[in-house]
Each structure stands twice: as structure tokens, then as C-alpha cells.
Design a protein around this motif. Sequence first.
Motif, PDB file in Angstrom:
ATOM      1  N   VAL A 165      20.817   0.901  -1.195  1.00  0.00           N
ATOM      2  CA  VAL A 165      20.148   2.099  -1.730  1.00  0.00           C
ATOM      3  C   VAL A 165      21.087   3.298  -1.790  1.00  0.00           C
ATOM      4  CG1 VAL A 165      18.292   3.759  -1.290  1.00  0.00           C
ATOM      5  CG2 VAL A 165      17.922   1.319  -0.846  1.00  0.00           C
ATOM      6  N   HIS A 166      20.970   4.048  -2.892  1.00  0.00           N
ATOM      7  CA  HIS A 166      21.599   5.370  -2.988  1.00  0.00           C
ATOM      8  C   HIS A 166      20.643   6.284  -3.745  1.00  0.00           C
ATOM      9  CE1 HIS A 166      25.478   7.874  -3.935  1.00  0.00           C
ATOM     10  NE2 HIS A 166      24.726   8.421  -2.986  1.00  0.00           N
ATOM     11  N   LEU A 167      19.980   7.171  -3.010  1.00  0.00           N
ATOM     12  CA  LEU A 167      19.063   8.113  -3.640  1.00  0.00           C
ATOM     13  C   LEU A 167      19.815   9.364  -4.075  1.00  0.00           C
ATOM     14  CD1 LEU A 167      15.892   7.868  -1.350  1.00  0.00           C
ATOM     15  CD2 LEU A 167      16.617   6.387  -3.239  1.00  0.00           C
ATOM     16  N   GLU A 168      19.164  10.157  -4.901  1.00  0.00           N
ATOM     17  CA  GLU A 168      19.808  11.301  -5.550  1.00  0.00           C
ATOM     18  C   GLU A 168      20.231  12.378  -4.553  1.00  0.00           C
ATOM     19  OE1 GLU A 168      21.795  13.321  -7.672  1.00  0.00           O
ATOM     20  OE2 GLU A 168      20.800  11.768  -8.870  1.00  0.00           O
ATOM     21  N   PHE A 180      12.268   6.785  -3.492  1.00  0.00           N
ATOM     22  CA  PHE A 180      11.951   5.949  -2.336  1.00  0.00           C
ATOM     23  C   PHE A 180      10.631   5.210  -2.553  1.00  0.00           C
ATOM     24  CE2 PHE A 180      10.610   5.866   2.348  1.00  0.00           C
ATOM     25  CZ  PHE A 180      11.298   4.692   2.595  1.00  0.00           C
ATOM     26  N   ALA A 181       9.663   5.884  -3.151  1.00  0.00           N
ATOM     27  CA  ALA A 181       8.374   5.252  -3.428  1.00  0.00           C
ATOM     28  C   ALA A 181       8.527   4.083  -4.396  1.00  0.00           C
ATOM     29  CB  ALA A 181       7.398   6.284  -3.999  1.00  0.00           C
ATOM     30  N   GLU A 182       9.457   4.187  -5.350  1.00  0.00           N
ATOM     31  CA  GLU A 182       9.700   3.073  -6.265  1.00  0.00           C
ATOM     32  C   GLU A 182      10.242   1.856  -5.517  1.00  0.00           C
ATOM     33  OE1 GLU A 182      11.464   3.860 -10.157  1.00  0.00           O
ATOM     34  OE2 GLU A 182      11.357   6.006  -9.715  1.00  0.00           O
ATOM     35  N   ILE A 183      11.080   2.096  -4.518  1.00  0.00           N
ATOM     36  CA  ILE A 183      11.585   0.999  -3.685  1.00  0.00           C
ATOM     37  C   ILE A 183      10.436   0.353  -2.923  1.00  0.00           C
ATOM     38  CG2 ILE A 183      13.061   0.411  -1.726  1.00  0.00           C
ATOM     39  CD1 ILE A 183      14.907   2.712  -2.609  1.00  0.00           C
ATOM     40  N   LEU A 184       9.598   1.178  -2.297  1.00  0.00           N
ATOM     41  CA  LEU A 184       8.489   0.645  -1.517  1.00  0.00           C
ATOM     42  C   LEU A 184       7.510  -0.131  -2.388  1.00  0.00           C
ATOM     43  CD1 LEU A 184       7.736   3.610   0.927  1.00  0.00           C
ATOM     44  CD2 LEU A 184       9.234   1.630   1.253  1.00  0.00           C
ATOM     45  N   ASP A 185       7.325   0.324  -3.610  1.00  0.00           N
ATOM     46  CA  ASP A 185       6.451  -0.413  -4.530  1.00  0.00           C
ATOM     47  C   ASP A 185       7.050  -1.778  -4.858  1.00  0.00           C
ATOM     48  OD1 ASP A 185       4.131  -0.492  -6.459  1.00  0.00           O
ATOM     49  OD2 ASP A 185       5.791  -0.683  -7.877  1.00  0.00           O
ATOM     50  N   ASP A 186       8.373  -1.835  -5.031  1.00  0.00           N
ATOM     51  CA  ASP A 186       9.039  -3.100  -5.296  1.00  0.00           C
ATOM     52  C   ASP A 186       8.927  -4.027  -4.086  1.00  0.00           C
ATOM     53  OD1 ASP A 186      11.168  -4.164  -7.506  1.00  0.00           O
ATOM     54  OD2 ASP A 186      11.696  -4.909  -5.517  1.00  0.00           O
ATOM     55  N   VAL A 187       9.103  -3.473  -2.890  1.00  0.00           N
ATOM     56  CA  VAL A 187       8.995  -4.266  -1.666  1.00  0.00           C
ATOM     57  C   VAL A 187       7.600  -4.871  -1.537  1.00  0.00           C
ATOM     58  CG1 VAL A 187       8.964  -4.118   0.863  1.00  0.00           C
ATOM     59  CG2 VAL A 187      10.800  -3.014  -0.433  1.00  0.00           C
ATOM     60  N   ALA A 211       8.179  10.753   4.593  1.00  0.00           N
ATOM     61  CA  ALA A 211       8.841   9.459   4.731  1.00  0.00           C
ATOM     62  C   ALA A 211       8.270   8.657   5.896  1.00  0.00           C
ATOM     63  CB  ALA A 211      10.343   9.663   4.916  1.00  0.00           C
ATOM     64  N   VAL A 212       8.010   9.313   7.030  1.00  0.00           N
ATOM     65  CA  VAL A 212       7.533   8.599   8.219  1.00  0.00           C
ATOM     66  C   VAL A 212       6.241   7.852   7.921  1.00  0.00           C
ATOM     67  CG1 VAL A 212       6.667   8.884  10.567  1.00  0.00           C
ATOM     68  CG2 VAL A 212       8.693  10.145   9.833  1.00  0.00           C
ATOM     69  N   SER A 213       5.297   8.524   7.282  1.00  0.00           N
ATOM     70  CA  SER A 213       4.013   7.890   6.970  1.00  0.00           C
ATOM     71  C   SER A 213       4.177   6.779   5.949  1.00  0.00           C
ATOM     72  CB  SER A 213       3.025   8.938   6.447  1.00  0.00           C
ATOM     73  OG  SER A 213       2.710   9.879   7.458  1.00  0.00           O
ATOM     74  N   ALA A 214       5.044   6.983   4.948  1.00  0.00           N
ATOM     75  CA  ALA A 214       5.256   5.960   3.922  1.00  0.00           C
ATOM     76  C   ALA A 214       5.896   4.715   4.521  1.00  0.00           C
ATOM     77  CB  ALA A 214       6.130   6.520   2.805  1.00  0.00           C
ATOM     78  N   ILE A 215       6.836   4.907   5.432  1.00  0.00           N
ATOM     79  CA  ILE A 215       7.491   3.777   6.092  1.00  0.00           C
ATOM     80  C   ILE A 215       6.491   2.997   6.935  1.00  0.00           C
ATOM     81  CG2 ILE A 215       9.186   3.195   7.890  1.00  0.00           C
ATOM     82  CD1 ILE A 215      10.866   5.569   6.788  1.00  0.00           C
ATOM     83  N   ARG A 216       5.665   3.717   7.670  1.00  0.00           N
ATOM     84  CA  ARG A 216       4.660   3.063   8.512  1.00  0.00           C
ATOM     85  C   ARG A 216       3.652   2.302   7.650  1.00  0.00           C
ATOM     86  NH1 ARG A 216       2.395   7.299  10.416  1.00  0.00           N
ATOM     87  NH2 ARG A 216       3.962   7.624  12.047  1.00  0.00           N
ATOM     88  N   LYS A 217       3.190   2.915   6.569  1.00  0.00           N
ATOM     89  CA  LYS A 217       2.201   2.274   5.702  1.00  0.00           C
ATOM     90  C   LYS A 217       2.757   1.005   5.070  1.00  0.00           C
ATOM     91  CE  LYS A 217      -0.829   3.196   1.746  1.00  0.00           C
ATOM     92  NZ  LYS A 217      -1.228   4.211   0.721  1.00  0.00           N
TER      93      LYS A 217
END
Length: 290
Positions: A165-168, A180-187, A211-217
Amino acid sequence: MELMKQLETRSFMTPSDPIALPDAVRIVTWNINRGQRLNEVIEFLAGAEADLILLQEADLNAWRTECRNVAQEIAKALAMNYVFGCEFEELSQRHNALPAYHGQATLSRFPLLNSRILRFHCQSGFWLPRWFIPRMKPFQRRVGGRIALISYIDFQGQRLTVYNVHLESRGDDGLRFSQFAEILDDVSQHASGVQVVIAGDFNANLRQEPAVSAIRKAGLSNLFAHVSSLPTTSPSRFNRPRAIDWILTKGPMVASELKLHDAIRASDHYPLSFVLSGRSHDTRRGRKHE
């Protein structure tokens, strides 16, 4: 521009090299700052004895890195397989009319079964060429966009899916978190039980919301969230040190031996490493590399 749509891949493994995976895989992720100190980068990686290496900011045919194919030279020196995914064509780095590129490389001691690029829909317009901005090196005009380079490896019958990963770096955290959300959707498309590793330069602090909540979810673990409060970038004249490089995992395998190699000065980022295995370890155990 053809390389923008393709992957460059090659193997420097010899026929006598073993292809069976061991009980554990040592993984390194590192933003190598274009490979400007390439010999030092190779020296560290050779000593790290990693099985899987995720590199961000690797140049290909850029004037600033002596027109070298950085990913290929590292893979050749380490006798590894590699795949290179292009983020940008660097418009001010051409040499002898040949295009220059910049992107991510994943190196592996084991076969890379398949790789693909996830080019984010949300991109910064900062880098785009404009009529009033000269195409000179200080202005760094480029075309393309940030990506996640996704590769697949078989590990003892377990599919290991790796996101490099390399974000902007430009724009705000809202843009980065949309990427990051696009990555999580792919995962989320992977079947349950698939081992996932997401690592690289996020250009954001993943110990903060949202980010913390998105990672946990997403059911992911942020391996370095509790290991150290030290930054992952080195101080410079223009930038303060920050914690922006991370490793996230999800799946049945266990991470251990977490290290922040902050004695390494071959880049403006420090390498991160860990071991992934099926054995039970304490994922919070970690120490700095002295």
C-alpha cells in the motif's frame, strides 16, 4: 504509458532453490525513498533474510536514480521473484526520451501466483501537469495515481493475500481514508479464513479515528498500534517524524517478532518487519532493532 496498465514481473530464483514454504514467513515493508541509496537498501534487505518484501517508492528509469530499475536490481541481488506495479509516470524524470516510472514492488522467495493493481478511484489532483507549471524536476509533474499492489502466495495450503500500500501524501486525511476504504472493500470480497496482510506507507496515523473503527469493523489487527509510539519516518529539514507506516493482518496465522528498524538510514522511512506463522505467539511482543 503501457507500463501504467501492466505489471512487470520476473524471477531470479535458480532451479535449485527450494520452493516449499517453511513453517513461518519473515516479512519486511519499507518505503525506500525511490531507491536513491540503493546499495544501502540492498545491504539491509540481504541481512534481514526476509521471505516476503513489500517496497514503496521504487523508481524505474528515473533520472534521479541513475535510470536504474530499482525493483529488478534488488530482486536480482537477493535472488527473489518480484512484481512491480506502477503508480506514476514521472514526466520530469525522462532520460533519452524514455519514460520514467515510480511505484511499488513485492518480492518473494516463493512463487507469486497472481498479482493485480487496485488503482484508487479517489486521487489527488496535485501532481497533474498543468500548462502554467513547467515540466521540470522541482515541480514533479506526474500522471497516474496511488495504488495497492495485491499479490497471492500459497502458504502450506493457506492462501496468503498481500496488499502493498501507498496512500496519497498530498490532500487531507479524508482523501487518504477514502483510499483506505477502497482497500477494506476489496479485502471484504475474500472468503473467510483467507490470511490477509496489508502493509506499507499509509501517510496517516492509523491509531486515530476513523481508521481505528474501520480496522476493527473489518476484523483486522494493527500490529504496531501497541508496540511502540516511535515514528516510522526520520526527521528532516522540512518534515517532522511521523507514524505513517503500518502492518495490518487478518486470518488464522499469528504474527510475532515485530520490529521497527529505526537505526537504518537508507531512506526517510524506517523498515518494519515481522514473522507470520501458524504457531501461537504473542502478537504484541515487539522491540526496536538496534
